[in-house]
Write an enzyme that holds these catalytic residues in place. Structure first.
Site, PDB file in Angstrom:
ATOM      1  N   GLU A 564       0.824  -1.213   0.000  1.00  0.00           N
ATOM      2  CA  GLU A 564       0.000   0.000   0.000  1.00  0.00           C
ATOM      3  C   GLU A 564       0.857   1.262   0.000  1.00  0.00           C
ATOM      4  OE1 GLU A 564      -4.149  -1.029   2.137  1.00  0.00           O
ATOM      5  OE2 GLU A 564      -2.393  -1.583   3.308  1.00  0.00           O
ATOM      6  N   GLU A 584      -3.719  -9.513   2.700  1.00  0.00           N
ATOM      7  CA  GLU A 584      -4.491  -9.475   3.944  1.00  0.00           C
ATOM      8  C   GLU A 584      -5.523 -10.587   4.051  1.00  0.00           C
ATOM      9  OE1 GLU A 584      -2.921  -5.300   3.301  1.00  0.00           O
ATOM     10  OE2 GLU A 584      -3.726  -6.924   2.052  1.00  0.00           O
TER      11      GLU A 584
END
Length: 766
Positions: A564, A584
């Site tokens: 990210e 994730e």
């Protein structure tokens, strides 16, 4: 002479691997093999091999396979021809004689040998051939091992060695170490002796294989395979060949030759095909238990039979201080001391025989054997005077180099520069190739602009700052997030023109510190967790919206939150071996720091993607829900974790300099990117995604909790409760990310996944 096309003769594991790395660099390569169709089969095999020799499937199109007998003329256009055939000087010389009839004038010919003297390879082939000939010793697998040992004979042109060094460094990503024409060169001479010593001493002191590998592991900075695990990896059947080669080429009184021993249990294992991972097991083996579970077995060095693997219990193996371990009186300590005295004493005796610089020796062992410290760095950790005294007490000769350094050390920092001890008794600066900028050098000569326990900010010159992470595996915590905000704030005040995010750790960042998240969840500190998610989103936006360019420079894993960060940079200059992904879902969560939002935007803006609100959602959903990871920077481009305009650097030593140059190129007239709302499919899109998930359930590919995670991800990516006729802002998408992240974290199944990942390093399929 620039190298624009390469030829490789020999399509075995090494030859094919060298060809694949050349193709990875975007350079056309011809591969010829003596077996009809052998080169073509090698290319097909490499496309299916894991770990993959090719960084992306398209690289294989740059490889032209052929047969040695029919297609030798294909080498006429090659600037460099690398031979990787059988280790027999007669066969190699016969090939070189044939090459003389087809190669173009000035083209370079090299051998990948590590056992045959250069003079024996060029014998009878004339001065012209000798002028163009080198030894270029790659390490296996060529894509992943950075060491390239280069031997230049007395008749070879300096320009030939310079051309290979330049190409291997910049195009292939290798650290090129000049070696002398001595048996085993640097890495295998010392590494082979170390393995031999470690095996012999384990038998002498009656250590188990587990005890020996534990002693040879973390305290010494050696990979956790130790020595017996390493032999399983490379193959036990190679040992007799290496021993025979060293015995044939080294003097009879060389410690390597004097230490050669045959162990009955190892000979028996080789005869029975128990040659390691490629055979029927080796020193370690995996077996299925009565309940189908996998059991790790280990060989008993005295009976030759497998037994259940045991965790070593020696007190010394809990020590992390190297000298403390070497001085411990138990078997583990005595073992470590004996192997260190053998190996480090031998290494110190070989300079300047095998290399003129101790820095080259250390680099060869770090890069060729994945040691964290080279032998002279290990001597400094022990103390040179301690080693000299220990050798003398054992009745061993003390190498002249060790005597010369005396009470000093082999490395020192003077005026911010790293220096090493030379064979002339003086210290010399450790040289860096032109264009190399290392953060470790910056740290030696300066103080950080800002620092906390998780990250630091450094001035790397020309108005560019570098944000460095330094937690364990560079996991992101509150301190990291705070330093991101501080870096942007300092830049806004006119502190610098551009920011690079980079570190020299093995991994760029494995993502958020899930251990802290689990602890907070166990005490129901939900507000603190949601606050961290919100702060992380704010930090990511600040990177993207900063009034100066931000360039990410990753190497190794950039997962979850690490990915990210890169997604919010203006540009990325990635090491070719960057493994990037939003993972994730593997721990029962969804990306919460803008990863969902940014991947939606990337696929919506992709000119190659079908138009409409659903295709970008479907693509982002597929990648995030299955936790896909790009296995190279080239794959990351295809998956849009990197943009087509992002750069790729092959040599990690050049990564920071390349990223700095990219940042400066963006700085003039820079303006932050404009962020537009997205049009997402809403409820109809969620239904379509739910149907796709149910198909995976029917195929047995999705677990019950996968369905739960996918439901939350689907609602986030499709815009929540909004209709497809409405636009969804970034603020709204970030709110959806936070809400669904928190909802998942409160489920027992997600907490079980997080705990399992922390305990085992593997995802839980619940």
């Amino acid at each position: 002479m620039p190298i624009r096309k390469v030829g490789v003769v020999g399509a075995g594991v090494m030859g094919a691997g060298i060809a694949a790395q050349v193709a990875n660099a975007g350079v056309p390569v011809v591969v010829l093999d003596i077996l009809p169709g052998g080169a073509a089969r090698a290319v097909e095999r490499m496309l299916k091999t894991e770990p993959a020799p090719f960084m992306h499937k398209g690289a294989a199109r740059l490889v032209t396979p052929g047969d040695l007998e029919a297609d030798l003329a294909l080498l006429a256009e090659c600037d460099w021809i690398c031979e990787a055939i059988i280790e027999q000087p007669e066969a190699k010389r016969a090939l070189y004689a044939r090459l003389q009839g087809v190669r173009k004038p000035g083209s370079i010919v090299s051998s990948n040998t590590s056992t045959i003297p250069l003079a024996a390879l060029t014998e009878g082939l004339g001065e012209e051939f000798a002028a163009d000939f080198l030894i270029t010793h790659f390490f296996n697998p060529p894509r992943y091992m950075r060491l390239l040992e280069v031997v230049r004979g007395p008749a070879a042109r300096a320009e030939a060695a310079a051309a290979i060094t330049e190409f291997a460094d910049r195009a292939l990503g290798k650290s090129v170490i000049p070696c002398k024409d001595r048996p085993g060169f640097i890495a295998n001479r010392i590494g082979g002796f170390w393995m031999q010593s470690a095996i012999n001493r384990a038998f002498d002191l009656k250590l188990t294989v587990e005890e020996a590998d534990a002693a040879m592991g973390r305290p010494l900075g050696i990979p956790k395979t130790g020595v017996f695990g390493l032999l399983d990896l490379v193959g036990l059947d190679l040992m007799p060949h290496v021993a025979a080669s060293m015995k044939a080429t080294l003097p009879a009184d060389d410690p390597y030759v004097l230490g050669l021993r045959e162990h009955d249990v190892i000979l028996r294992m080789i005869a029975e095909g128990r040659t390691g991972r490629k055979g029927k097991g080796g020193f370690y083996a995996r077996e299925k238990g009565p309940g189908g579970e996998r059991l790790k077995r280990a060989i008993d060095l005295w009976t030759g039979e497998y037994r259940e693997s045991e965790k070593p219990q020696l007190e010394s193996l809990g020590l992390r201080d190297l000298r403390g371990l070497a001085e411990h009186p138990d078997r583990g300590g005595r073992y470590t001391r004996a192997v260190l005295l053998d190996t480090l004493g031998y290494a110190a005796s070989l300079v300047p025989e095998i290399a003129d610089s101790i820095a080259d020796v250390d680099a060869a062992m770090r890069l060729g054997y994945n040691w964290a410290y080279g032998p002279f760095e290990l001597i400094d950790r022990l103390g040179a005077a301690w080693l000299a005294k220990a050798l003398a007490e054992d009745g061993r000769p003390v190498p002249p180099l060790l005597v010369a350094v005396g009470e000093g050390s082999f490395y020192r920092v003077r005026d911010g520069r790293l220096e090493c001890f030379g064979t002339n008794g003086a210290y010399h600066a450790v040289p860096r190739p032109e264009g190399v900028l290392l953060l470790s050098d910056v740290r030696r000569r300066s103080k950080p602009l800002a620092r906390n326990g998780s990250a630091s900010l450094w001035d790397i010159g020309d108005g560019v700052a570098c944000l460095e992470f330094h937690t364990k595996m560079n996991a992101i915590d509150l301190g990291t997030v705070e330093m991101i905000g501080k870096a942007v704030a300092m830049g806004k005040k006119g502190g610098f023109r551009a920011l690079v995010i980079h570190n020299e750790g093995e991994q760029f960042s494995v993502g958020a510190n899930i251990g802290l998240a689990l602890f907070a969840a166990n005490i129901a500190a939900w507000g603190e967790i949601e606050g961290l998610i919100e702060q992380g989103q704010k930090a990511m936006r600040s990177l993207r919206d900063a009034p100066f360019p931000v360039v990410g420079a990753p190497s190794g894993m950039a997962l979850g939150g690490g990915c990210e960060i890169l997604l919010h940079c203006d540009a990325v200059q990635a090491h070719a071996e960057s493994y990037i992904g939003l993972v994730e879902a593997g721990v029962g969560l969804i990306p919460g720091w803008g990863g969902c939002t940014t991947m939606l935007r990337r696929w919506a803006e992709n000119p190659r993607a079908p138009k409409g609100p659903m295709p970008p959602v479907a693509k982002a959903f597929e990648m995030i829900s299955t936790a896909q990871v790009a296995k190279s920077a080239f794959e990351a481009r295809e998956m849009l974790f990197l943009r087509p305009t992002d750069g790729i650097t092959f040599n990690p030593d050049r990564l920071l300099a390349d990223a700095k140059a990219k940042a400066l190129s963006l700085a003039e007239g820079y303006a932050p990117p404009e962020v537009k709302p997205l049009r997402l499919p809403g409820a109809s899109g969620r239904v379509a995604l739910a149907m796709a998930v149910q198909q995976q359930v029917a195929l047995g590919r999705a677990t019950p909790h996968d369905v739960v995670v996918c439901d939350h991800l689907a609602e986030t990516l499709t815009g929540g409760r909004k209709d497809h006729t409405e636009e969804t802002t970034e603020t709204e998408l970030h709110a959806l990310e936070r809400r669904h992240f928190m909802a998942l974290l409160k489920t027992p199944a997600t907490l079980a996944r997080v705990e399992h990942m922390l305990e085992t390093g593997r995802p839980l399929r619940n």
